[in-house]
Design a protein around this motif. Structure first.
Motif, short mmCIF file in Angstrom:
data_model
loop_
_atom_site.label_atom_id
_atom_site.label_comp_id
_atom_site.label_asym_id
_atom_site.label_seq_id
_atom_site.Cartn_x
_atom_site.Cartn_y
_atom_site.Cartn_z
N THR A 97 -0.97 0.57 -10.96
CA THR A 97 -1.71 -0.65 -10.58
C THR A 97 -2.98 -0.34 -9.81
O THR A 97 -4.04 -0.95 -10.05
CB THR A 97 -0.80 -1.58 -9.76
OG1 THR A 97 0.34 -1.93 -10.54
CG2 THR A 97 -1.54 -2.85 -9.37
N LEU A 98 -2.93 0.61 -8.86
CA LEU A 98 -4.13 0.93 -8.08
C LEU A 98 -5.23 1.47 -8.99
O LEU A 98 -6.39 1.07 -8.88
CB LEU A 98 -3.80 1.93 -6.97
CG LEU A 98 -4.97 2.34 -6.07
CD1 LEU A 98 -5.58 1.13 -5.36
CD2 LEU A 98 -4.53 3.39 -5.04
N THR B 26 2.78 -7.06 -4.48
CA THR B 26 2.22 -6.28 -5.58
C THR B 26 3.16 -5.12 -5.93
O THR B 26 4.03 -4.76 -5.15
CB THR B 26 0.86 -5.67 -5.17
OG1 THR B 26 1.08 -4.69 -4.14
CG2 THR B 26 -0.11 -6.73 -4.69
N ASN C 6 0.81 -1.21 0.00
CA ASN C 6 0.00 0.00 0.00
C ASN C 6 0.85 1.26 0.00
O ASN C 6 1.89 1.33 0.65
CB ASN C 6 -0.90 0.02 1.23
CG ASN C 6 -2.00 -1.02 1.16
OD1 ASN C 6 -2.32 -1.52 0.07
ND2 ASN C 6 -2.59 -1.36 2.29
N LEU D 137 0.87 0.25 -4.56
CA LEU D 137 -0.53 0.63 -4.79
C LEU D 137 -0.68 2.09 -4.36
O LEU D 137 -0.91 2.38 -3.20
CB LEU D 137 -1.47 -0.29 -4.01
CG LEU D 137 -1.32 -1.78 -4.32
CD1 LEU D 137 -2.20 -2.62 -3.41
CD2 LEU D 137 -1.65 -2.07 -5.79
#
Length: 290
Positions: A264-265, A193, A139, A196
């Motif tokens: 990506t987010l 990931t 995040n 984000l």
């Protein structure tokens, strides 16, 4: 069943609310320290069970029947929090979860200047060693933290903080929506990931300028030395260890650890993420009672 830990916290509650728009309530379970605080979720048909990262037996009950477990990182730093996360990971493995998800942070690295990012890296290593497929949600830095650092600058006309660097401040609501989308589409992202993040990385010089533009009142950004900031915090009864951990955020920002902006987010959301300017505008309106 999708199990969400920490579901009465700021991020966890929003994730469950978003998840309820995507899957039926009987497919969602929450693991919370105080089930009374999750009564509104129980009323909607969500399975509510007591569970704490300090109680493996309780987690076994809370995670029963899990297909996926979302481990929301505990609000602590250091070796203790990594142990707590390992307990949750072990419980998810024991429950037979097909996938474990974890709320990590951009900049997660064993060499980070910020203790929390080193803790996230250690937790990611534990996930990797668990043998279960996992998704580590890196995040962006929470926009709410920028508001806390900004404090009452709109009223005082100045914000005194250590030297910083660009940070991709990202709204809780966007991260919650994206997390729910990933949970509802199991296996959409594997492993750590990409970051984000919102679509801009801003310094506190930028944030002071935005605050000035939004309020029409000049806000000056003053660069305090690390020691001045430490003394300011400890003078307000912040423990010395916590003060040093907060200083680590600025050291990491100066090192460019939170400067990356990634699409990506936006892809997960199907729209541009909320900007810090929008978050700040809403915050200032609420503070003014509008």
């Amino acid at each position: 069943m999708i199990i969400v830990t920490g579901a009465t916290g700021q991020l966890g509650r929003q994730i469950v609310d978003q998840l309820l728009t995507r899957v039926s309530a009987d497919r969602i379970g929450v693991s919370v320290r105080d089930p009374k605080k999750a009564q509104t979720l129980a009323d909607q048909g969500v399975r509510v069970r007591q569970g704490s990262f300090t109680d493996p037996a309780g987690l076994a009950y809370a995670f029963e029947g899990a297909s996926q477990v979302l481990v929301i990182s505990a609000d602590k730093m250091g070796d203790e929090v990594v142990r707590l996360h390992r307990t949750a990971i072990d419980a998810a493995v024991a429950a037979g979860a097909r996938r474990i998800l974890y709320t990590s942070q951009m900049g997660a690295d064993a060499t980070s200047h910020f203790q929390a990012c080193r803790d996230h890296a250690a937790t990611e290593a534990a996930l990797d060693a668990s043998g279960v497929p996992y998704t580590s949600l890196r995040n962006g830095f929470y926009a709410s933290s920028a508001l806390q650092f900004l404090g009452r600058a709109a009223e005082s006309g100045e914000v005194a903080l250590p030297a910083d660097g660009p940070v991709a401040w990202t709204a809780h609501a966007d991260l919650a929506e994206a997390t729910a989308a990933i949970l509802a589409d199991e296996g959409r992202l594997d492993g750590p990931t990409p970051p984000l993040t919102a679509s801009q990385a801003l310094t506190f010089d930028d944030i002071a300028d935005i605050t000035t533009a939004l309020t029409g009142r000049a806000v000056k950004r003053i660069t305090a030395s690390d020691e001045e900031f430490r003394q300011q915090l400890t003078g307000h009864s912040v423990p010395a260890e916590s003060a040093d951990q907060l200083l680590g955020i600025f050291a990491a920002a100066r090192g460019g650890e939170f400067a990356t902006v990634d699409p990506t987010l936006a892809t997960l959301l199907g729209r541009e993420p909320v900007s810090l300017q929008s978050v700040l505008s809403e915050h200032l309106s609420a503070a003014d009672g509008h």
